[in-house]
Write a protein that holds these residues in place. Structure first.
Motif, short mmCIF file in Angstrom:
data_model
loop_
_atom_site.label_atom_id
_atom_site.label_comp_id
_atom_site.label_asym_id
_atom_site.label_seq_id
_atom_site.Cartn_x
_atom_site.Cartn_y
_atom_site.Cartn_z
N MET A 1 0.85 -1.09 0.24
CA MET A 1 0.34 0.02 0.09
C MET A 1 0.88 1.23 0.04
N LEU A 2 0.40 2.44 -0.87
CA LEU A 2 1.30 3.24 -1.07
C LEU A 2 1.10 4.47 -0.13
N GLU A 3 1.30 5.62 0.95
CA GLU A 3 0.55 6.21 1.76
C GLU A 3 1.08 7.88 1.11
N GLN A 4 0.93 8.92 0.88
CA GLN A 4 1.75 10.29 1.05
C GLN A 4 2.23 10.55 2.22
N GLY A 5 1.41 10.43 2.70
CA GLY A 5 1.57 11.01 4.51
C GLY A 5 2.23 9.80 5.48
N SER A 6 1.50 9.27 6.66
CA SER A 6 1.96 8.61 7.49
C SER A 6 0.71 7.38 8.26
N LEU A 7 1.63 6.34 8.78
CA LEU A 7 0.11 5.26 9.02
C LEU A 7 -0.16 6.25 9.93
N GLY A 8 -2.24 6.28 9.87
CA GLY A 8 -2.93 6.67 10.71
C GLY A 8 -3.05 8.42 10.84
N GLY A 9 -2.63 9.32 9.58
CA GLY A 9 -2.50 10.35 9.30
C GLY A 9 -3.26 11.36 9.98
N THR A 10 -3.93 12.25 10.18
CA THR A 10 -4.49 13.48 11.26
C THR A 10 -4.29 12.61 12.19
N VAL A 11 -4.73 11.19 12.83
CA VAL A 11 -5.03 10.43 14.49
C VAL A 11 -3.37 10.74 14.45
N ALA A 12 -2.12 10.02 13.83
CA ALA A 12 -1.57 10.30 14.34
C ALA A 12 -1.00 11.76 14.71
N ASN A 13 -1.65 13.48 14.46
CA ASN A 13 -1.28 14.15 14.74
C ASN A 13 -2.17 14.69 16.14
N TYR A 14 -2.69 13.91 16.02
CA TYR A 14 -3.59 14.48 17.86
C TYR A 14 -2.80 13.94 19.30
N PRO A 15 -3.39 15.06 19.89
CA PRO A 15 -2.41 14.97 21.49
C PRO A 15 -2.40 13.69 21.77
N ARG A 16 -2.08 13.69 22.72
CA ARG A 16 -1.27 12.25 23.19
C ARG A 16 -2.96 11.88 24.06
N GLN A 17 -2.94 10.51 23.67
CA GLN A 17 -3.98 9.77 25.00
C GLN A 17 -5.39 9.79 24.61
N LYS A 18 -5.73 11.19 23.79
CA LYS A 18 -6.53 12.05 22.60
C LYS A 18 -7.45 10.58 22.27
N VAL A 19 -8.96 10.11 23.28
CA VAL A 19 -9.52 9.80 22.61
C VAL A 19 -10.48 10.26 21.51
N VAL A 20 -10.08 8.92 20.54
CA VAL A 20 -10.56 8.85 18.90
C VAL A 20 -11.92 7.98 18.68
N MET A 21 -11.59 6.86 18.87
CA MET A 21 -13.15 6.28 18.62
C MET A 21 -14.24 5.97 20.03
N THR A 22 -15.25 6.16 20.03
CA THR A 22 -16.69 5.64 20.57
C THR A 22 -17.48 4.95 20.72
N GLU A 23 -17.17 4.34 19.53
CA GLU A 23 -18.21 2.74 18.97
C GLU A 23 -17.90 1.97 18.13
N PRO A 24 -18.02 0.94 18.73
CA PRO A 24 -17.07 -0.61 17.91
C PRO A 24 -17.29 -0.28 16.68
#
Length: 87
Positions: A1-24
Motif C-alpha cells: 500500500m502506498l501512503e503519501q503521509g504516514s500511518l494514521g494520518g491525522t489521528v497520528a498528530n492528535y495529542p497524546r491519549q486523546k480519545v478517538v473512537m467511541t463506537e465498536p
C-alpha cells in the motif's frame, strides 16, 4: 500500500491519549473492536497489528502521481518511485 503521509494520518498528530473512537467497529484482519473508548495510541497500535496480521506493507511518504494501463496490469507513477503490478 502506498501512503503519501504516514500511518494514521491525522489521528497520528492528535495529542497524546486523546480519545478517538467511541463506537465498536470491524477491523479488517483483526476483527471487531468493541471498546467504547480508545486512545490515539491504542488505535494506532491496533492498526499496526491488523496490518501485520494481514501481511500488508505500507510505503509511507510515497505520493501517487498517475496510473497507466488496464485492469489487472497497470503501472503506478509516484514522486520518484515506479511501481508495477501485474496479475
Amino acid at each position: 500500500m502506498l501512503e503519501q503521509g504516514s500511518l494514521g494520518g491525522t489521528v497520528a498528530n492528535y495529542p497524546r491519549q486523546k480519545v478517538v473512537m467511541t463506537e465498536p467497529f470491524q477491523f479488517p484482519f483483526y476483527g471487531k473492536l468493541t471498546k467504547k473508548l480508545i486512545s490515539k495510541e491504542e488505535l494506532l497500535s491496533t492498526w499496526q497489528r491488523a496490518l501485520n496480521k494481514g501481511n500488508v506493507g505500507i510505503d509511507e511518504g510515497v505520493k501517487v502521481t498517475g496510473i497507466e494501463g488496464n485492469d489487472g496490469a497497470f503501472r503506478v507513477q509516484t514522486n520518484g518511485v515506479r511501481w508495477t503490478r501485474a496479475r
